[in-house]
Design a protein around this motif. Structure first.
Motif, PDB file in Angstrom:
ATOM      1  N   MET A 261       0.290  -0.965   0.224  1.00  0.00           N
ATOM      2  CA  MET A 261       0.042  -0.034   0.048  1.00  0.00           C
ATOM      3  C   MET A 261       0.899   1.250   0.190  1.00  0.00           C
ATOM      4  N   ILE A 262       0.501   2.317  -0.863  1.00  0.00           N
ATOM      5  CA  ILE A 262       1.524   3.439  -0.970  1.00  0.00           C
ATOM      6  C   ILE A 262       0.650   4.577  -0.278  1.00  0.00           C
ATOM      7  N   LEU A 263       1.596   5.024   0.307  1.00  0.00           N
ATOM      8  CA  LEU A 263       0.034   6.562   1.334  1.00  0.00           C
ATOM      9  C   LEU A 263       1.580   7.638   0.639  1.00  0.00           C
ATOM     10  N   SER A 264       0.133   8.566   1.070  1.00  0.00           N
ATOM     11  CA  SER A 264       0.823  10.124   0.665  1.00  0.00           C
ATOM     12  C   SER A 264       1.930  10.354   2.065  1.00  0.00           C
ATOM     13  N   ALA A 265       2.546  11.394   2.171  1.00  0.00           N
ATOM     14  CA  ALA A 265       3.725  12.350   2.888  1.00  0.00           C
ATOM     15  C   ALA A 265       3.019  12.433   4.379  1.00  0.00           C
ATOM     16  N   GLU A 266       1.442  13.441   3.885  1.00  0.00           N
ATOM     17  CA  GLU A 266       0.174  13.758   4.964  1.00  0.00           C
ATOM     18  C   GLU A 266      -0.432  12.338   5.780  1.00  0.00           C
ATOM     19  N   GLN A 267      -0.703  11.000   5.070  1.00  0.00           N
ATOM     20  CA  GLN A 267      -1.026   9.817   5.565  1.00  0.00           C
ATOM     21  C   GLN A 267      -0.055   9.013   6.506  1.00  0.00           C
ATOM     22  N   GLN A 268       1.330   8.982   5.693  1.00  0.00           N
ATOM     23  CA  GLN A 268       1.979   8.618   6.598  1.00  0.00           C
ATOM     24  C   GLN A 268       1.801   9.495   8.256  1.00  0.00           C
ATOM     25  N   THR A 269       1.996  10.606   7.642  1.00  0.00           N
ATOM     26  CA  THR A 269       2.551  11.324   9.216  1.00  0.00           C
ATOM     27  C   THR A 269       1.559  10.917  10.009  1.00  0.00           C
ATOM     28  N   ALA A 270       0.303  10.537   9.896  1.00  0.00           N
ATOM     29  CA  ALA A 270      -1.073  10.983  10.163  1.00  0.00           C
ATOM     30  C   ALA A 270      -0.621   9.659  11.326  1.00  0.00           C
ATOM     31  N   VAL A 271      -0.767   8.544  10.460  1.00  0.00           N
ATOM     32  CA  VAL A 271      -0.570   7.474  10.644  1.00  0.00           C
ATOM     33  C   VAL A 271       0.632   7.552  11.843  1.00  0.00           C
ATOM     34  N   ALA A 272       1.856   7.505  11.425  1.00  0.00           N
ATOM     35  CA  ALA A 272       2.500   7.820  13.639  1.00  0.00           C
ATOM     36  C   ALA A 272       2.506   8.505  13.700  1.00  0.00           C
ATOM     37  N   LYS A 273       1.088   9.716  13.545  1.00  0.00           N
ATOM     38  CA  LYS A 273       1.169  10.113  15.278  1.00  0.00           C
ATOM     39  C   LYS A 273      -0.192   9.723  15.649  1.00  0.00           C
ATOM     40  N   GLY A 274      -0.686   8.392  15.650  1.00  0.00           N
ATOM     41  CA  GLY A 274      -1.380   7.035  16.187  1.00  0.00           C
ATOM     42  C   GLY A 274      -3.170   8.202  15.518  1.00  0.00           C
ATOM     43  N   GLU A 275      -2.816   8.460  14.334  1.00  0.00           N
ATOM     44  CA  GLU A 275      -4.505   9.007  14.009  1.00  0.00           C
ATOM     45  C   GLU A 275      -4.839   8.658  13.055  1.00  0.00           C
ATOM     46  N   PRO A 276      -5.943   7.600  12.663  1.00  0.00           N
ATOM     47  CA  PRO A 276      -7.018   7.558  11.570  1.00  0.00           C
ATOM     48  C   PRO A 276      -7.051   7.796  10.439  1.00  0.00           C
ATOM     49  N   VAL A 277      -7.079   7.059   9.383  1.00  0.00           N
ATOM     50  CA  VAL A 277      -6.608   7.661   8.050  1.00  0.00           C
ATOM     51  C   VAL A 277      -7.895   6.755   6.799  1.00  0.00           C
ATOM     52  N   THR A 278      -8.479   7.474   6.668  1.00  0.00           N
ATOM     53  CA  THR A 278      -8.988   7.063   5.784  1.00  0.00           C
ATOM     54  C   THR A 278      -8.958   6.811   4.777  1.00  0.00           C
ATOM     55  N   LEU A 279      -9.528   5.362   3.665  1.00  0.00           N
ATOM     56  CA  LEU A 279      -9.046   5.249   2.675  1.00  0.00           C
ATOM     57  C   LEU A 279     -10.310   4.876   1.549  1.00  0.00           C
ATOM     58  N   ASN A 280      -9.837   4.723  -0.198  1.00  0.00           N
ATOM     59  CA  ASN A 280     -11.412   4.069  -0.594  1.00  0.00           C
ATOM     60  C   ASN A 280     -10.278   2.436  -1.062  1.00  0.00           C
ATOM     61  N   VAL A 281     -10.914   1.413  -0.637  1.00  0.00           N
ATOM     62  CA  VAL A 281      -9.635   0.238  -1.330  1.00  0.00           C
ATOM     63  C   VAL A 281     -11.622   0.203  -2.161  1.00  0.00           C
ATOM     64  N   GLY A 282     -10.894  -0.513  -3.761  1.00  0.00           N
ATOM     65  CA  GLY A 282     -12.111  -1.389  -3.940  1.00  0.00           C
ATOM     66  C   GLY A 282     -13.455  -0.249  -4.497  1.00  0.00           C
TER      67      GLY A 282
END
Length: 70
Positions: A1-22
């Motif tokens: 899975m490839i995340l944007s820099a903003e999404q990676q930062t959110a994950v690192a901070k423990g924040e949820p990231v919304t995605l669209n999968v299929g």
């Protein structure tokens, strides 16, 4: 899975990231945060009964504050 820099930062901070999968809306959480969640956690929509109970509780709290202010 490839995340944007903003999404990676959110994950690192423990924040949820919304995605669209299929075409399905999903939420990405870090594993440690997911494991800390209460097993009975329910993020589904509230039932009418739950909303009524909350409204009753709020009304009672407001009434107590108004009685205290008098």
């Amino acid at each position: 899975m490839i995340l944007s820099a903003e999404q990676q930062t959110a994950v690192a901070k423990g924040e949820p990231v919304t995605l669209n999968v299929g075409g399905m809306a999903c939420v990405l959480l870090r594993r440690d945060i997911y494991l800390r969640m209460d097993p009975d956690f329910d993020a589904g929509p509230w039932t009418v009964e739950e909303m009524n109970l909350l409204a009753d509780e709020a009304e009672e709290m407001i009434s107590q504050e108004e009685a205290h202010d008098r």
